[in-house]
Scaffold this motif. Structure first.
Motif, PDB file in Angstrom:
ATOM      1  N   UNK A 106       0.823  -1.328  -0.242  1.00 33.53           N
ATOM      2  CA  UNK A 106       0.072   0.007   0.023  1.00 33.53           C
ATOM      3  C   UNK A 106       0.970   1.112  -0.130  1.00 33.53           C
ATOM      4  N   UNK A 107       1.557   1.620   1.203  1.00 35.51           N
ATOM      5  CA  UNK A 107       2.549   2.642   1.060  1.00 35.51           C
ATOM      6  C   UNK A 107       1.951   3.938   1.721  1.00 35.51           C
ATOM      7  N   UNK A 108       2.784   4.903   1.913  1.00 30.47           N
ATOM      8  CA  UNK A 108       2.402   6.529   2.112  1.00 30.47           C
ATOM      9  C   UNK A 108       1.973   7.138   1.198  1.00 30.47           C
ATOM     10  N   UNK A 109       0.641   7.738   1.242  1.00 32.76           N
ATOM     11  CA  UNK A 109       0.181   8.743   0.314  1.00 32.76           C
ATOM     12  C   UNK A 109       0.778  10.172   0.447  1.00 32.76           C
ATOM     13  N   UNK A 110       1.507  10.507  -0.553  1.00 33.89           N
ATOM     14  CA  UNK A 110       2.271  11.734  -0.342  1.00 33.89           C
ATOM     15  C   UNK A 110       1.829  12.815  -1.478  1.00 33.89           C
ATOM     16  N   UNK A 111       1.662  14.003  -0.849  1.00 29.34           N
ATOM     17  CA  UNK A 111       1.490  14.978  -1.953  1.00 29.34           C
ATOM     18  C   UNK A 111       2.321  16.067  -1.746  1.00 29.34           C
ATOM     19  N   UNK A 112       2.600  16.652  -2.933  1.00 33.75           N
ATOM     20  CA  UNK A 112       3.555  17.893  -2.884  1.00 33.75           C
ATOM     21  C   UNK A 112       2.699  19.003  -3.643  1.00 33.75           C
ATOM     22  N   UNK A 113       2.411  20.212  -3.021  1.00 35.92           N
ATOM     23  CA  UNK A 113       1.672  21.152  -3.356  1.00 35.92           C
ATOM     24  C   UNK A 113       2.408  22.456  -3.203  1.00 35.92           C
ATOM     25  N   UNK A 135       4.480  23.625   0.003  1.00 38.90           N
ATOM     26  CA  UNK A 135       5.780  24.307  -0.110  1.00 38.90           C
ATOM     27  C   UNK A 135       5.635  25.628  -0.925  1.00 38.90           C
ATOM     28  N   UNK A 136       6.115  26.581  -0.099  1.00 43.40           N
ATOM     29  CA  UNK A 136       6.096  27.777  -0.801  1.00 43.40           C
ATOM     30  C   UNK A 136       6.704  27.987  -2.256  1.00 43.40           C
ATOM     31  N   UNK A 175       1.821  19.542  -7.424  1.00 44.27           N
ATOM     32  CA  UNK A 175       3.092  18.967  -8.032  1.00 44.27           C
ATOM     33  C   UNK A 175       3.438  17.466  -8.176  1.00 44.27           C
ATOM     34  N   UNK A 176       2.715  16.747  -7.130  1.00 46.05           N
ATOM     35  CA  UNK A 176       2.938  15.388  -7.253  1.00 46.05           C
ATOM     36  C   UNK A 176       1.925  14.654  -6.051  1.00 46.05           C
ATOM     37  N   UNK A 177       1.639  13.586  -6.664  1.00 45.29           N
ATOM     38  CA  UNK A 177       0.558  12.762  -5.669  1.00 45.29           C
ATOM     39  C   UNK A 177       0.889  11.369  -5.969  1.00 45.29           C
ATOM     40  N   UNK A 178       1.564  10.711  -5.017  1.00 49.00           N
ATOM     41  CA  UNK A 178       1.658   9.244  -5.257  1.00 49.00           C
ATOM     42  C   UNK A 178       1.804   8.582  -4.129  1.00 49.00           C
ATOM     43  N   UNK A 179       1.921   7.098  -4.135  1.00 48.94           N
ATOM     44  CA  UNK A 179       2.126   6.185  -3.063  1.00 48.94           C
ATOM     45  C   UNK A 179       3.432   6.093  -2.908  1.00 48.94           C
TER      46      UNK A 179
END
Length: 85
Positions: A1-8, A80-81, A14-18
């Motif tokens: 499964x993993x960690x749900x990660x989002x970079x905004x 992130x700014x 910018x990024x949305x992935x496990x």
């Protein structure tokens, strides 16, 4: 499964992935987040955000400048700014 990660950033998602793990440059020191981490929020300092897609994988590094990180029951969101292109 993993960690749900989002970079905004203010401009877009910018990024949305496990992923397996993310190491975040917190203002109080670097911290790593794995799936199931306890919820908390932290401010970011300028530095490298290190993303590990799988256990033992070569990390991907994205330079971030300022912002916040939030860990909750759904995963990790980094607001992130600015990120280095």
């Amino acid at each position: 499964m993993g960690l749900k990660f989002e970079l905004v950033t203010p401009a877009r998602l910018e990024r949305s992935s496990d992923v397996y793990m993310v190491t975040v440059p917190g203002s109080e020191g670097d911290f790593s987040v794995l799936e199931g981490h306890a919820p908390f929020m932290a401010t970011l300092r300028n530095g490298p955000l290190t993303i590990y897609a799988t256990s033992g994988a070569e990390p991907e590094t994205i330079e971030v400048e300022g912002g916040f990180a939030e860990v909750n029951e759904t995963g990790l969101t980094v607001l992130a700014e600015h990120i280095a292109a």
